[in-house]
Design a protein around this motif. Structure first.
Motif, PDB file in Angstrom:
ATOM      1  N   LYS A   7       0.990  -1.201   0.006  1.00  0.00           N
ATOM      2  CA  LYS A   7       0.042  -0.087  -0.162  1.00  0.00           C
ATOM      3  C   LYS A   7       0.979   1.302   0.100  1.00  0.00           C
ATOM      4  N   ASP A   8       0.315   2.321  -0.449  1.00  0.00           N
ATOM      5  CA  ASP A   8       1.249   3.507  -0.613  1.00  0.00           C
ATOM      6  C   ASP A   8       0.438   4.401   0.113  1.00  0.00           C
ATOM      7  N   PHE A   9       1.236   5.222   0.986  1.00  0.00           N
ATOM      8  CA  PHE A   9       0.824   6.150   1.770  1.00  0.00           C
ATOM      9  C   PHE A   9       1.640   7.446   1.509  1.00  0.00           C
ATOM     10  N   ASP A  10       0.779   8.784   1.944  1.00  0.00           N
ATOM     11  CA  ASP A  10       1.617  10.060   1.772  1.00  0.00           C
ATOM     12  C   ASP A  10       2.940  10.038   2.747  1.00  0.00           C
ATOM     13  N   ALA A  11       2.272   9.502   4.132  1.00  0.00           N
ATOM     14  CA  ALA A  11       3.582   9.546   4.908  1.00  0.00           C
ATOM     15  C   ALA A  11       3.505   8.289   5.876  1.00  0.00           C
ATOM     16  N   VAL A  12       4.579   7.768   6.225  1.00  0.00           N
ATOM     17  CA  VAL A  12       4.535   6.832   7.314  1.00  0.00           C
ATOM     18  C   VAL A  12       5.362   7.391   8.617  1.00  0.00           C
ATOM     19  N   VAL A  13       4.703   6.909   9.783  1.00  0.00           N
ATOM     20  CA  VAL A  13       5.449   7.613  11.016  1.00  0.00           C
ATOM     21  C   VAL A  13       5.782   6.497  11.922  1.00  0.00           C
ATOM     22  N   ILE A  14       7.046   6.522  12.562  1.00  0.00           N
ATOM     23  CA  ILE A  14       7.344   5.443  13.402  1.00  0.00           C
ATOM     24  C   ILE A  14       6.979   6.012  14.922  1.00  0.00           C
ATOM     25  N   ALA A  30      -4.883  17.648   7.392  1.00  0.00           N
ATOM     26  CA  ALA A  30      -4.507  18.431   6.103  1.00  0.00           C
ATOM     27  C   ALA A  30      -4.809  17.382   4.662  1.00  0.00           C
ATOM     28  N   GLY A  31      -5.306  16.152   5.163  1.00  0.00           N
ATOM     29  CA  GLY A  31      -5.857  15.381   3.870  1.00  0.00           C
ATOM     30  C   GLY A  31      -4.629  14.526   3.344  1.00  0.00           C
ATOM     31  N   TYR A  32      -3.562  14.180   4.326  1.00  0.00           N
ATOM     32  CA  TYR A  32      -2.468  13.272   3.782  1.00  0.00           C
ATOM     33  C   TYR A  32      -2.955  12.065   4.283  1.00  0.00           C
ATOM     34  N   SER A  33      -2.653  10.869   3.648  1.00  0.00           N
ATOM     35  CA  SER A  33      -2.989   9.449   4.075  1.00  0.00           C
ATOM     36  C   SER A  33      -1.489   9.165   4.918  1.00  0.00           C
ATOM     37  N   THR A  34      -2.025   8.619   6.119  1.00  0.00           N
ATOM     38  CA  THR A  34      -0.674   8.536   6.944  1.00  0.00           C
ATOM     39  C   THR A  34      -1.086   7.207   7.844  1.00  0.00           C
ATOM     40  N   ARG A  35       0.276   6.484   7.850  1.00  0.00           N
ATOM     41  CA  ARG A  35       0.197   5.391   8.609  1.00  0.00           C
ATOM     42  C   ARG A  35       1.082   5.484   9.730  1.00  0.00           C
ATOM     43  N   VAL A  36       0.637   5.334  11.103  1.00  0.00           N
ATOM     44  CA  VAL A  36       1.539   5.218  12.212  1.00  0.00           C
ATOM     45  C   VAL A  36       1.837   3.573  12.424  1.00  0.00           C
ATOM     46  N   ILE A  37       3.303   3.468  12.547  1.00  0.00           N
ATOM     47  CA  ILE A  37       3.535   1.978  13.022  1.00  0.00           C
ATOM     48  C   ILE A  37       4.186   1.896  14.252  1.00  0.00           C
ATOM     49  N   GLU A  38       3.394   1.225  14.997  1.00  0.00           N
ATOM     50  CA  GLU A  38       3.915   1.139  16.569  1.00  0.00           C
ATOM     51  C   GLU A  38       4.293  -0.182  17.136  1.00  0.00           C
ATOM     52  N   ALA A  39       5.251  -0.452  17.909  1.00  0.00           N
ATOM     53  CA  ALA A  39       5.639  -1.636  18.412  1.00  0.00           C
ATOM     54  C   ALA A  39       4.914  -2.301  19.539  1.00  0.00           C
ATOM     55  N   GLY A  40       4.442  -1.193  20.438  1.00  0.00           N
ATOM     56  CA  GLY A  40       3.466  -1.608  21.629  1.00  0.00           C
ATOM     57  C   GLY A  40       2.061  -2.220  21.033  1.00  0.00           C
ATOM     58  N   ASP A  41       1.384  -2.769  22.244  1.00  0.00           N
ATOM     59  CA  ASP A  41      -0.161  -2.671  21.754  1.00  0.00           C
ATOM     60  C   ASP A  41      -0.901  -1.660  21.968  1.00  0.00           C
ATOM     61  N   GLY A  42      -0.289  -0.454  22.431  1.00  0.00           N
ATOM     62  CA  GLY A  42      -1.163   0.602  22.738  1.00  0.00           C
ATOM     63  C   GLY A  42      -0.324   1.919  22.464  1.00  0.00           C
ATOM     64  N   LYS A 103      -7.498   4.463  14.197  1.00  0.00           N
ATOM     65  CA  LYS A 103      -7.752   3.596  13.033  1.00  0.00           C
ATOM     66  C   LYS A 103      -6.558   3.730  12.024  1.00  0.00           C
ATOM     67  N   ASP A 104      -5.661   4.500  12.218  1.00  0.00           N
ATOM     68  CA  ASP A 104      -4.517   4.764  11.418  1.00  0.00           C
ATOM     69  C   ASP A 104      -3.077   4.301  12.031  1.00  0.00           C
ATOM     70  N   ILE A 105      -3.284   3.827  13.002  1.00  0.00           N
ATOM     71  CA  ILE A 105      -1.994   3.085  13.643  1.00  0.00           C
ATOM     72  C   ILE A 105      -2.051   1.688  13.649  1.00  0.00           C
ATOM     73  N   GLN A 106      -1.057   1.203  13.221  1.00  0.00           N
ATOM     74  CA  GLN A 106      -0.693  -0.451  13.131  1.00  0.00           C
ATOM     75  C   GLN A 106       0.058  -0.830  14.298  1.00  0.00           C
ATOM     76  N   PHE A 107      -0.624  -1.541  15.282  1.00  0.00           N
ATOM     77  CA  PHE A 107       0.081  -1.809  16.670  1.00  0.00           C
ATOM     78  C   PHE A 107       0.781  -3.155  16.618  1.00  0.00           C
ATOM     79  N   ASP A 108       1.515  -3.276  17.839  1.00  0.00           N
ATOM     80  CA  ASP A 108       2.297  -4.653  17.602  1.00  0.00           C
ATOM     81  C   ASP A 108       3.177  -4.814  16.383  1.00  0.00           C
ATOM     82  N   THR A 109       3.501  -3.904  15.693  1.00  0.00           N
ATOM     83  CA  THR A 109       4.528  -3.891  14.542  1.00  0.00           C
ATOM     84  C   THR A 109       5.707  -3.031  14.763  1.00  0.00           C
TER      85      THR A 109
END
Ligand code: NAP
Length: 541
Positions: A7-14, A30-42, A103-109
């Motif tokens: 999948k392609d996002f405007d921004a990925v945030v660690i 601002a309308g950018y598709s963004t995905r946050v990747i988080e190692a924890g489960d919260g 909804k835009d955060i991917q946990f455990d990753t």
């Protein structure tokens, strides 16, 4: 080479700590598709992982929060001057819910790798679950202190008891009741944990390498009427946070410690000591730049330690001799008093070094200590550690670690970006004011700057931005010069990288003050990003 982008996002945030949550909010608004990747489960970042007993923040609650939303400021009620970890974590969960961020955060990753592809002008980001995504912008909100340091002691794998690091504390409560507990380390984390564990443990042995200066926090519950007042003064609090050198309400007296008589100084120090908190570090303007001035504060605290600790031999072991405040200043609740308890022993491991961890405990040169639980309050591989843990590659496949020569040659422009790594931003990165400013303030300033920069690129149909080598050389040189004017560089600490075996010595926090720094960042953006190269794919082809 990373393959199979999904999948392609405007921004990925660690990371979904203070940085990642606000970055997500700004970009999504601002309308950018963004995905946050988080190692924890919260959510929570450092406040998710640091659940050790006594964990709290030593910045006053009313300043240790976001200011971007007046509504949020009106809704949240802090209960005490210094917020406990649980309360900060609740606050960040509240923020995540209020702004529907999950909804835009991917946990455990975890992000394992991020490689810049010069053809597509995209970052290819690979996760530990085997999936990958692409993004135009790759933004680090990984934090300055997220790579834990567990020293490589011989024999740890054979230890029959339980062991923990303060920065990776389990979610369930650790039961110390009646146990023989050992703590290695007495920085901010150890100093907070030790008094709490001592209350519960059968016996607590503290293995101390370097004694610390710590100042009483004197925490107290807020009066609800005070909180009501802060809500009414939201604009003023915001102005203080974003307009002061430290990003919080602390005002440093503009007086040299050497200008006042010893009697006046003692009175000033005593009042600050009784008040508690960072009032003490704010007493004089030259405590961190002048050795003689520094000694007056150090002597005062050394006298306090001798006064508080009953056993003269223990008191002697607790006396620090480095420049006060050049390791991170610490606030405590009953730390020195803890050594008056019958169930607490202090071992000086500088004179009697740790040789190994044994199945039943820990052995120093002179003695073996039997332990049921061993706690590492041994800190972090700060600043560069979390970035080097990810395989980040810019142009020509060069890794960040290679470019920065493993930390010996860190070069950034304003701590926000680094040449050769287009569209890669660091929130509170090396060579920005970061940990020597109130973190939420530093984070908001960086996130706002990055979000505005991305918007500028979009508005001007530009695809990439990266610092010039000249601009980052100049900024890094300036950072080093300012640091050299202070006493910080003269002490072995995590600030200088001396806590990690083999880590090159450097000082990666910008000390020129938040106000000047912010002005410089604003000038750069107002000039159309002077010091950065901006390009569009049309010009690249
Ligand atoms: P730290 O300040 O780096 O302290 C680590 C401790 O472990 C030091 O006492 C160190 O001794 C000791 N140590 C490390 N390796 C050792 C070894 N091989 N043998 C024996 N002792 C060893 O780490 P921290 O306490 O986790 O704090 C890190 C930072 O986190 C703080 O400076 C602060 O910025 C942040 N923090 C903030 C708060 C807050 O209230 N806001 C609370 C906790 C942490 P030496 O001094 O001899 O190296």
């Amino acid at each position: 080479m990373i393959e199979n982008q999904v999948k392609d996002f405007d921004a990925v945030v660690i990371g979904a700590g203070f940085s990642g949550l606000y970055m997500l909010y700004r970009l999504r608004e601002a309308g950018y598709s963004t995905r946050v990747i988080e190692a924890g489960d919260g959510v929570g970042g450092v406040w998710y992982w640091n659940r050790y007993p006594g964990a709290k923040c030593d910045i006053e609650s009313i300043y240790y929060n976001y200011t971007f939303s007046k509504e949020l400021y009106q809704e949240w009620n802090w209960t005490s001057k210094y917020p406990e970890q649980k309360e900060i974590l609740s606050y960040l969960n509240y923020v995540a819910d209020k702004f529907n961020l999950r909804k835009d955060i991917q946990f455990d990753t975890r992000i394992n790798a991020a490689h810049y592809d010069e053809v597509s002008c995209r970052w290819k980001i690979q996760m530990n679950d085997g999936t990958s995504v692409t993004a135009k912008f790759f933004i680090s909100g990984v934090g300055c202190l997220s790579a834990t340091n567990v020293p490589n002691f011989k024999g740890l794998e054979n230890f029959k008891g339980d062991w923990y690091h303060t920065g990776k504390w389990p979610q369930e409560k650790v039961d110390f009741r009646g146990k023989r507990v050992g703590v290695i380390g007495n920085g901010s984390s150890g100093v907070q944990a030790i008094p709490e564990i001592a209350k519960e443990a059968g016996h607590l042995t503290v293995f101390q390498r370097t004694p610390q200066y710590t100042i009483p926090a004197r925490n107290y519950l807020y009066d609800p009427s005070f909180i009501q007042q802060t809500k009414e003064n939201y604009e003023e609090i915001k102005r203080i946070m974003h307009g002061s050198p430290t990003g919080n309400g602390i005002q440093i007296r503009n007086v040299s410690a050497l200008e006042e008589s010893p009697e006046e100084r003692s009175k000033v120090y005593e009042e600050a000591w009784q008040e508690g908190g960072f009032a003490f570090t704010s007493t004089y303007n030259d405590l961190f730049t002048n050795e003689e001035a520094n000694k007056t504060a150090a002597d005062f605290i050394r006298a306090k330690i001798k006064e508080i600790v009953n056993n003269p031999e223990t008191a002697k072991k607790l006396l620090p001799d480095y420049f006060f405040g050049t390791k991170r200043p610490i606030l405590d609740t009953g730390y020195y008093e803890t050594y008056n308890r019958g169930n607490v022993t202090l071992v000086d491991v500088k004179n009697d070094p740790i040789v190994e961890i044994t199945p039943n405990g820990l052995r120093t040169m002179a003695e073996e200590y039997e332990l049921d639980i061993l706690l590492f309050a041994t800190g972090y591989d700060g600043m560069t550690g979390p970035l080097f843990n990810i395989d980040i590659r810019g142009r020509d496949g060069v890794t960040l670690k290679e470019k920065w020569e493993g930390g010996a040659a860190v070069r950034t422009y304003l701590g926000l970006g680094t040449a050769g790594f287009p569209n890669f931003f660091m929130i509170t990165g090396p060579e920005s004011p970061s940990v020597l400013v109130n973190m939420p303030t530093a984070i908001e300033q960086h996130v706002d700057w990055i979000a505005d920069c991305i918007e500028y690129l979009t508005q001007n149909s530009l695809d990439t931005l990266e610092p010039t080598r000249e601009a980052e050389e100049e900024w890094s040189r300036h950072c080093r010069e300012v640091a050299e004017m202070t006493l910080y560089v003269k002490t072995d600490s995590w600030y200088t990288g001396a806590n990690i075996k083999g880590k090159p010595r450097s000082f990666l926090i910008y000390l020129g003050g938040f106000v000047y720094y912010k002005q410089k960042c604003n000038e750069v953006s107002a000039s159309g990003y002077d010091g950065f190269v901006l390009s569009s794919r049309m010009t690249l082809q």
